[in-house]
Design a protein around this motif. Sequence first.
Motif, mmCIF file in Angstrom:
data_model
loop_
_atom_site.group_PDB
_atom_site.id
_atom_site.type_symbol
_atom_site.label_atom_id
_atom_site.label_comp_id
_atom_site.label_asym_id
_atom_site.label_seq_id
_atom_site.Cartn_x
_atom_site.Cartn_y
_atom_site.Cartn_z
ATOM 1 N N TRP A 110 -17.922 -35.228 -83.932
ATOM 2 C CA TRP A 110 -17.104 -33.994 -84.680
ATOM 3 C C TRP A 110 -17.766 -32.753 -84.155
ATOM 4 N N MET A 111 -16.807 -31.762 -84.069
ATOM 5 C CA MET A 111 -17.246 -30.726 -83.345
ATOM 6 C C MET A 111 -16.925 -29.494 -84.478
ATOM 7 N N GLU A 112 -17.944 -28.792 -84.687
ATOM 8 C CA GLU A 112 -17.840 -27.530 -85.655
ATOM 9 C C GLU A 112 -17.587 -26.287 -84.594
ATOM 10 N N THR A 113 -16.581 -25.403 -84.944
ATOM 11 C CA THR A 113 -16.235 -24.287 -84.319
ATOM 12 C C THR A 113 -15.896 -23.401 -85.412
ATOM 13 N N PRO A 114 -16.012 -21.829 -84.877
ATOM 14 C CA PRO A 114 -15.815 -20.910 -85.934
ATOM 15 C C PRO A 114 -14.533 -21.168 -86.866
ATOM 16 N N SER A 115 -13.524 -21.903 -86.265
ATOM 17 C CA SER A 115 -12.332 -22.022 -87.341
ATOM 18 C C SER A 115 -12.245 -23.150 -88.154
ATOM 19 N N GLY A 116 -13.161 -24.139 -87.936
ATOM 20 C CA GLY A 116 -13.318 -25.355 -88.506
ATOM 21 C C GLY A 116 -14.104 -26.627 -87.965
ATOM 22 N N THR A 117 -13.932 -27.576 -88.786
ATOM 23 C CA THR A 117 -14.560 -28.821 -88.229
ATOM 24 C C THR A 117 -13.453 -29.913 -87.628
ATOM 25 N N TYR A 118 -13.641 -30.459 -86.476
ATOM 26 C CA TYR A 118 -12.529 -31.519 -85.888
ATOM 27 C C TYR A 118 -13.449 -32.574 -85.459
ATOM 28 N N PRO A 119 -12.538 -33.834 -85.530
ATOM 29 C CA PRO A 119 -13.353 -35.065 -85.143
ATOM 30 C C PRO A 119 -12.916 -35.233 -83.564
ATOM 31 N N LEU A 120 -13.843 -35.636 -82.971
ATOM 32 C CA LEU A 120 -13.419 -36.037 -81.494
ATOM 33 C C LEU A 120 -13.369 -37.820 -81.237
ATOM 34 N N SER A 121 -13.793 -38.454 -82.396
ATOM 35 C CA SER A 121 -13.868 -39.898 -82.408
ATOM 36 C C SER A 121 -12.748 -40.310 -83.107
ATOM 37 N N THR A 122 -12.507 -41.705 -82.986
ATOM 38 C CA THR A 122 -11.156 -42.312 -83.916
ATOM 39 C C THR A 122 -11.873 -43.541 -84.207
ATOM 40 N N ASP B 141 -7.900 -24.810 -82.485
ATOM 41 C CA ASP B 141 -8.076 -23.531 -82.335
ATOM 42 C C ASP B 141 -8.031 -23.046 -80.752
ATOM 43 N N GLY B 142 -7.618 -23.963 -80.036
ATOM 44 C CA GLY B 142 -7.650 -23.743 -78.480
ATOM 45 C C GLY B 142 -8.895 -24.141 -77.853
ATOM 46 N N THR B 143 -9.826 -24.507 -78.493
ATOM 47 C CA THR B 143 -11.090 -24.974 -77.918
ATOM 48 C C THR B 143 -11.088 -26.219 -77.014
ATOM 49 N N ALA B 144 -11.340 -26.239 -75.745
ATOM 50 C CA ALA B 144 -11.310 -27.400 -74.824
ATOM 51 C C ALA B 144 -12.409 -28.096 -74.634
ATOM 52 N N ILE B 145 -12.566 -29.304 -74.900
ATOM 53 C CA ILE B 145 -13.924 -30.119 -74.629
ATOM 54 C C ILE B 145 -13.643 -31.104 -73.860
ATOM 55 N N GLY B 146 -14.647 -31.405 -73.001
ATOM 56 C CA GLY B 146 -14.735 -32.800 -72.162
ATOM 57 C C GLY B 146 -15.578 -33.694 -72.465
ATOM 58 N N GLN B 147 -15.411 -34.896 -72.523
ATOM 59 C CA GLN B 147 -16.233 -35.945 -72.844
ATOM 60 C C GLN B 147 -16.299 -36.954 -71.689
ATOM 61 N N GLU B 148 -17.353 -37.257 -70.977
ATOM 62 C CA GLU B 148 -17.307 -38.349 -69.939
ATOM 63 C C GLU B 148 -18.750 -39.366 -70.221
ATOM 64 N N LEU B 149 -18.146 -40.498 -69.545
ATOM 65 C CA LEU B 149 -19.229 -41.663 -69.923
ATOM 66 C C LEU B 149 -19.187 -42.257 -68.525
ATOM 67 N N PHE B 150 -20.513 -42.692 -68.236
ATOM 68 C CA PHE B 150 -20.725 -43.877 -67.154
ATOM 69 C C PHE B 150 -22.000 -44.658 -67.475
ATOM 70 N N VAL B 151 -21.870 -45.762 -67.103
ATOM 71 C CA VAL B 151 -23.101 -46.666 -66.943
ATOM 72 C C VAL B 151 -23.664 -46.494 -65.383
ATOM 73 N N ALA B 152 -24.994 -46.060 -65.518
ATOM 74 C CA ALA B 152 -25.981 -45.909 -64.213
ATOM 75 C C ALA B 152 -26.127 -47.368 -63.775
ATOM 76 N N ARG B 153 -25.844 -47.823 -62.430
ATOM 77 C CA ARG B 153 -26.131 -49.268 -62.181
ATOM 78 C C ARG B 153 -27.651 -49.365 -61.659
ATOM 79 N N ASP B 154 -28.185 -48.302 -61.343
ATOM 80 C CA ASP B 154 -29.640 -48.586 -60.981
ATOM 81 C C ASP B 154 -30.314 -48.815 -62.220
ATOM 82 N N THR B 155 -30.045 -48.260 -63.345
ATOM 83 C CA THR B 155 -31.031 -48.149 -64.579
ATOM 84 C C THR B 155 -30.450 -48.812 -65.744
#
Length: 668
Positions: free
Chosen positions: A62-74, A107-121
């Motif tokens: 979840w993300m806290e911003t000046p206008s409130g708290t919002y979930p990113l997960s479901t 509130d207009g806040t834009a958030i990017g989330q990315e995920l990858f698995v590093a094959r070498d490690t």
Amino acid sequence: MSHAGVRTIMERDAEWLEADGRGGFASGTVGGVRMRRYHALLLAATRPPGGRVVLVNGLDVWMETPSGTYPLSTQLYLPDVVFPDGAAHLAGFAHVPWPRWDFVLPDGTAIGQELFVARDTAETVLRWTCAAWTCAAWTGTAGLDKEGVGPWRLHVRPLLSGRDYHALHRENPVCALGSTVREGCVVWRPYAALPAIVAAGNGAYQPEPVWYRNFLYRAEQARGLDDVEDLASPGRFTFAPMDGVAVLILRAEGGQDATGPAAAQEGAAERAEGLARAERARRAGAADPHGVAAASYVVGRGGGRTILAGFPWFTDWGRDSFVAMRGLLLATGRLEEADALLCLWAGLVDGGMLPNRFTDAGDVAEFNAVDASLWFVVAVGDFLDAAAAAGHAPRDAAVLAAAVEAILDGYLRGTRHGIGCDADGLVRAGVPGSQLTWMDARIGDRPVTPRIGKPVEIQALWINALFIAGRWSTRWAPVERAARAAFAARFPDPASGGLFDVVDADHRPGATDGCVRPNQILAVGGLPCPVVEGDLARGVVALVERVLLTPLGLRSLAPDDPQYRPHYRGDPAARDAAYHQGTVWPWLMGPFVEAWLRVRGAGPAAQAEARARFLAPLQAHLETAGLGHVSEVADGDPPHVPGGCPFQAWSLGELIRIERMLADARNP
């Protein structure tokens, strides 16, 4: 993908996959809800490629911003409650080069989330970015906005289990929720018998043990399996705005090959970017458009290479490995890996047979297939052709030839499960209670499609194997001639215009099984040399096209057969009853297209028709179920809803082979 688009059920339930090359993987859905017991962020192979365990199932974010708290997960809980609903803020998703979600908060806040698995490690890397974090107009001291209204904070709670990947987890007093900080990393070990979980990040960690109870997995519910799980959360990471990017790196202790400094010592953000650069280069370097997806299935075993049949629940199956490698490795030019795979399996021949599969533990081989060994011979022949064309010197051609000879000798003498060459030169197979062909479903102790006797595709494989071995030995030519003559005399079915599915059914001389199934297509296409040609070949292709063809593959049984099941769904017994009784199999589209081109000719007009009718629907499917991959099966009846594994090796391999056929102006 538009904001409206991600809200459709099909798109939100579409699945992504990040494989680690050792048997482990991360997977989930576009909408973020875990639908399967196999959806996880850190699922590791403790005895690669087997012994797979789920360590980190997911996150609560979840993300806290000046206008409130919002979930990113479901999250989805019993009885059917979505809370929180981070997907309500989902504005876009992309799965290339790896999964990325774009959120826009109220509130207009834009958030990017990315995920990858590093094959070498074998590390799972997660990163969150927010423009507000790096904007001087918004950022003040201590994370306050310019008016001092409130903080910008990202909070992340890992959700842990520690279980076999086929099982489920419930709250219990044995699960240890303690946290240890070691060399700047946070370490959890819920169960002593499993690897510890190591987490590194650029946020502050606070131990706050708590249980999350009664997660509901809809896909398991639909499959008639246990579908409720409890997960443990040992604490919470908090990321401040001045960090610019929030980073969390997860790995199983002992699973990292890198010899450099630990993630926290190096700097989590810097390490994550280094891993990202390496992954971008690896993925961009794939010679084939499907190269990254194809590489997901190729894993190590015992110093060699093998192919996992599918994600999320299959291990390496012999039959699937040899069918799939022709597209995943040979058609993509990965000859070194194909060489290593065949040399590994060549050392497993026992009594003229190769294992059909290994147990989930990864160390027990099961010899219960009549076709796996013959597909190996076909794969060897195709590999030697590809190697010669590319100027690749096989690491040990003599070992491959010896394995082929051992297989054919075993079949000639007779081996397990009643498998052996009969007096007419054809291969008989099967004993009561066995299911030895690829149509191998069973309900309890009862095979659904035992196909005891002389199945049609086994004869096509046998004749091709004899033909291939004839390259280095003349001793197989008389057997091949006898088998061809017997096939020509015994398999044509005047009633259908195609071929019988089984002759000498149930080992009764002269008895035939006239069910219209797709196995007969392998007598015309899908193998190096056709077994039937001319009018009979045209009759087979016409029958299969008229009765069995769908946009996603071939039905496993004709719809007018009393045993036909139109849908692949329900509990295990219902699904097994339909598995080969009408269910569509995409991998069969490769043999069909090859057969279709052989009887039509591979001129420009035929190729254009094949691309439009057969290839285009499969390519469109790449964006609907397992993203970038092809499903295991689909319903026999329209709209042919995909099912089974969303990521299937031989399905993708045959799509790649079809693309190569249609890109080549020569007759296949």
